[in-house]
Design a protein around this motif. Structure first.
Motif: not given
Lengths: 113, 114
Positions: A6-7, A9, A21-23, A34, A91, A105, A108
Motif C-alpha cells: 500500500q502507498t 503510508k 490510495l494505491q494497492c 479495502w 487493502c 497490507g 495507510t
C-alpha cells in the motif's frame, strides 16, 4: 516476497481534496478489498473485487470509488475528502475461496483537516 | 445478517498470566468460517487461525489455543503464559461460503506488563 503493498503510508489532506490510495499484490489473488479501521469499530469493508473488471460495494462505500483493471492493482479513490474519512485504510487480498485468510497490507493512515 | 461481538474492549495482565479473549458471532448460514487476526503496535494485521463451521475440534499452537463451540456461537482464544510480545489488538472475524467479505469484531486490546 512483497505480498500486499500500500502507498502512501501516511497522508494529510484538506477537506474537499481528492486522492488515490494505491494497492498492489503480487500473489495472483483474485479477491481484493479495502477496509477502514476506526477506534472501537474494528475493520469495516468499503469496496471489494472478485476479479479484474468486477467491483462491488461493501458496508461503508459512500465517498469512495474503486476500479480493478488488472489482477494486481486495486486503487481506492476519495472523491472529495471529508473529516469523517480520517482513518487507517487497509487493502487485503486472497484466493477467491471464502475460507482463505486474507493477506493485508501495512495500512495507510489518512488525516483530513 | 452476520455479526461478530468482542465484548472485552481491553485486557491487562502481568506476564505469565493466561488470558482468554471472547468472540461471539451471529449467522443464519450453516457453512461459515471464523478467523482470528493480531494487530501488534506496529499496525500490520497478522492472520492467526481459521476454523470451519463443520470442524469443532479445538486447536493448540504453541501458547495459543482456540475453543470453538457452535452450541454457544463462540470462538474463544486463549494465550497461555502471556509474554510482552503478545501485547496487541486481536480481532475475530467471520465469512460465509461463497462470500469473501469478512465481518470483524471491534477488537480486544491486550496489554501484557512485565
Amino acid at each position: 516476497n512483497a505480498g500486499v503493498t500500500q502507498t502512501p503510508k501516511f497522508q494529510v489532506l484538506k477537506t474537499g481534496q481528492s486522492m488515490t490510495l494505491q494497492c498492489a499484490q503480487d500473489m495472483n489473488h483474485e479477491y481484493m478489498s479495502w477496509y477502514r479501521q476506526d477506534p472501537g469499530m474494528g475493520l469495516r469493508l468499503i469496496h471489494y473485487s472478485v476479479g479484474a473488471g468486477i467491483t462491488d460495494q461493501g458496508e461503508v462505500p459512500n465517498g469512495y470509488n474503486v476500479s480493478r483493471s488488472t489482477t494486481e492493482d486495486f486503487p481506492l479513490r476519495l472523491l472529495s475528502a471529508a473529516p469523517s474519512q480520517t482513518s487507517v485504510y487497509f487493502c487485503a487480498s486472497s484466493r477467491k475461496y471464502s475460507n482463505q485468510p486474507q493477506h493485508f497490507g501495512d495500512g495507510t493512515r489518512l488525516s483530513i483537516l | 445478517a452476520q455479526k461478530v461481538t468482542q465484548a472485552q474492549t481491553e485486557i491487562s495482565v502481568v506476564e505469565k498470566e493466561d488470558v482468554t479473549l471472547d468472540c461471539v458471532y451471529e449467522t443464519r448460514d450453516t457453512t461459515y468460517y471464523l478467523f482470528w487476526y493480531k494487530q501488534p503496535p506496529s499496525g500490520e494485521l497478522v492472520f492467526l487461525i481459521r476454523r470451519n463451521s463443520f470442524d469443532e475440534q479445538n486447536e493448540i499452537s504453541g501458547r495459543y489455543s482456540w475453543n470453538f463451540q457452535k452450541s454457544t456461537s463462540s470462538f474463544n482464544f486463549t494465550i497461555t503464559a502471556s509474554q510482552v510480545v503478545d501485547s496487541a489488538v486481536y480481532f475475530c472475524a467471520l465469512s460465509h461460503l461463497n462470500d469473501y467479505k469478512l465481518s470483524f469484531g471491534a477488537g480486544t486490546t491486550v496489554t501484557v506488563r512485565a
